[in-house]
Scaffold this active site. Structure first.
Site, mmCIF file in Angstrom:
data_model
loop_
_atom_site.group_PDB
_atom_site.id
_atom_site.type_symbol
_atom_site.label_atom_id
_atom_site.label_comp_id
_atom_site.label_asym_id
_atom_site.label_seq_id
_atom_site.Cartn_x
_atom_site.Cartn_y
_atom_site.Cartn_z
ATOM 1 N N LYS A 171 65.738 -74.805 45.371
ATOM 2 C CA LYS A 171 65.812 -76.098 46.051
ATOM 3 C C LYS A 171 64.411 -76.709 46.147
ATOM 4 O O LYS A 171 63.439 -75.998 46.447
ATOM 5 C CB LYS A 171 66.411 -75.883 47.444
ATOM 6 N N SER B 40 72.333 -79.780 52.747
ATOM 7 C CA SER B 40 71.381 -80.497 51.923
ATOM 8 C C SER B 40 71.077 -79.778 50.611
ATOM 9 O O SER B 40 70.464 -80.348 49.707
ATOM 10 C CB SER B 40 70.072 -80.681 52.713
ATOM 11 N N SER C 45 73.206 -76.146 55.793
ATOM 12 C CA SER C 45 72.926 -76.549 54.416
ATOM 13 C C SER C 45 73.093 -75.436 53.396
ATOM 14 O O SER C 45 73.142 -75.709 52.188
ATOM 15 C CB SER C 45 71.502 -77.104 54.322
#
Length: 536
Positions: A9, A83, A107
């Site tokens: 990420k 996210s 997330s």
């Protein structure tokens, strides 16, 4: 880890690549790997690249990025969840074996549930967050996505460990024995699905599957958990999100997209006293919630939907705050209250969208959750991610000690549904199989026993029959107390089964069978009791 490929990420540093946190104006060139990236590379995994996210990891839907919304792996009209949207997508579509996300308010779980993959949200501080652009540093966790629990658990084993350079790292001792075979799982007393009937049905099916696996559902008061969750955005605790990027935000707020800008800006208006007040309220809710883990009615784990519904990208963009909050209905409290969690696939809804569940346990229950999560995932019969491959064989869960067990065959009053079956279940025994003995046994109804009991006798070949038995497995630690309950003339000996194997089981002393009625022709105790012959 050798041979596994992964993605990261883009709020975690990778040396030589920019870290953007999905905000181009914020981007900087990383001069070193994040601690967790370094550990995984050192363990032999290969890094393929970085993934998109909701800006500054602020969102649960995957649409809050200037680089574009991340589509769902099953239907591009729907949100991916966030996210950690990109990390979940590349795992679900088979582009990598695993990916790193982060989890502050869900997330690392919501994208897993919406894309039919596994998401491990470890205990806080178990994996170093050094080299992570924080969202709310005191509750941030590096999370792991994979298509199977076995792979995710291997990654966790390689990634975990104390880091003295991370102020929130902890040297945690994880539980090393699995949850009991007969476990208790909490279910919120009030469940909301925001009108999504398909999700509600899928959750009921998930509850039933856990029951079939040995679980007992227990209704728990969700009010303190919901109240704790609300503090994350609706109290001074949101100031921690502002503090994470304060220097940049104060100078470049116009470079932050909505609604992320408004969320961060909300943190500017609180005082230090407000923060202490919010922390005290959080601790009070935590004390109330702790009651579900304690006492005679304690639960072993908590079961919730990973996400209570699923929205299209268009729906989310039309109402980005309320619908995002709905996706986090069962996630926000987990890190705030210091729990561990794992999201696992559960079913495919009639509309073709995935539905996932989350198993939540106290801090340090990571391996226990993984073991139960793997069993649940395999019991679901689901395929991997969006690649339509069957699940591989279950893998051993690192860190768990194999439990010593004993197997025993029961033939009479200890059968399922019979009066003494509780002597097995109270000792965390589980039913392995209903089967037959070798054709070398006779079954007798013993006179004067309360409750009625049979006696099983092995006879010469050709003189006996096959008798129905159930084979149960229990922790060895409880086996002695079980055997101590068996009254003479019954005892435990070795039984031969129809498949040629042997198992410990109930036998009877031959002299006790004088005057007993031979009921072998019924083929088993249950058939004899159902016939009503014992009443005469």
């Amino acid at each position: 880890m050798s041979g596994l490929q992964f993605a990261v990420k883009d709020n975690l540093d990778v040396q030589g690549l920019p870290t953007t946190a999905a905000c181009p104006a914020f981007a900087y060139a990383a001069t070193a790997h994040a601690a967790v990236v370094h550990k995984l590379l050192k363990a032999g995994a290969s890094l393929l690249g970085k993934t998109n996210l909701d800006q500054f990891a602020c969102g649960l839907n995957g649409t809050r990025s200037p680089f574009g919304a991340v589509p769902n792996a099953f239907d591009p009209a729907y949100v991916s969840g966030g996210s950690s949207s990109g990390s979940a997508y590349v795992v679900a579509t088979g582009q990598v074996d695993f990916a790193l996300g982060t989890d502050t308010a869900g997330s690392g779980r919501v994208p897993a549930g919406l894309n039919n993959i596994v998401g491990i949200k470890p205990s806080k501080g178990l994996i170093s967050s050094r080299g992570l652009v924080p969202a709310a540093q005191s509750v941030d966790c590096v999370s792991i996505f994979a298509r199977t629990v076995g792979t995710a658990a291997r990654v966790l084993e390689a990634a975990m460990g104390y880091d003295a350079l991370d102020p929130y790292s902890r040297d945690l001792v994880l539980a090393r024995t699995a949850f009991p075979a007969r476990f208790r799982f909490g279910v919120p007393s009030e469940l909301v699905f925001f009108g999504d009937a398909a999700a509600e049905v899928a959750f009921q099916q998930a509850m039933q599957r856990l029951v079939e696996m040995g679980g007992t559902p227990v209704s728990i008061d969700y009010a303190p958990l919901a109240a704790a969750a609300a503090l994350l955005y609706d109290s001074a605790l949101v100031a921690e999100r502002y503090a994470a990027v304060r220097g940049f935000f104060d100078a470049h707020a116009d470079q932050v997209m909505e609604p992320v800008r408004s969320i961060l800006a909300a943190g500017q208006g609180y005082s230090a006293a407000d923060v202490f007040d919010a922390q005290a309220r959080l601790r009070a809710y935590g004390q109330q919630a702790a009651a579900m883990w304690a006492g005679r009615s304690a639960i072993d784990l908590l079961l919730v939907p990973t996400a209570p519904t699923h929205y299209t990208i268009a729906q989310m963009q039309a109402d980005p705050v309320v619908l995002n909050r709905n996706l986090g209905a069962y996630t926000n409290f987990v890190n705030l209250l210091d729990y561990a969690a794992i999201s696992v696939p559960s079913s495919i809804r009639p509309d073709g969208l995935p539905f996932g569940i989350t198993l939540i346990g106290p801090c340090g229950s990571d391996w226990q959750l993984a073991e139960l999560g793997q069993r649940y995932h395999h019991a679901s019969g689901m395929l991997q991610g969006a690649v339509d491959l069957p699940l591989p064989a279950p893998q051993s869960i690192p860190g768990l000690q194999p439990q010593a067990v004993a197997r025993v065959a029961v033939v009479g009053a200890h059968l399922s549904g019979m009066p003494l079956n509780s002597q097995l279940t109270e000792r965390q025994a589980t039913l392995l199989a209903s089967t037959l003995t070798a054709p070398d046994y006779q079954l007798f109804a013993l006179p004067g026993t309360v409750p009625p009991k049979p006696g099983l006798l092995r006879v010469a070949p050709g003189l006996g029959r096959q008798i129905v038995v159930e084979v149960w497995e229990m922790p060895l630690a409880h086996y002695g107390s079980f055997v101590a309950l068996i009254p003479a003339p019954l005892g435990i000996g070795t039984l031969a089964l129809a498949d040629g194997s042997t198992v410990q089981g109930f036998i009877c002393e031959p002299q006790a069978l004088q005057g007993a009625t031979d009921i072998s022709h019924f083929g088993g105790w249950r058939a004899y009791m159902a016939s009503g012959s014992h009443a005469g």
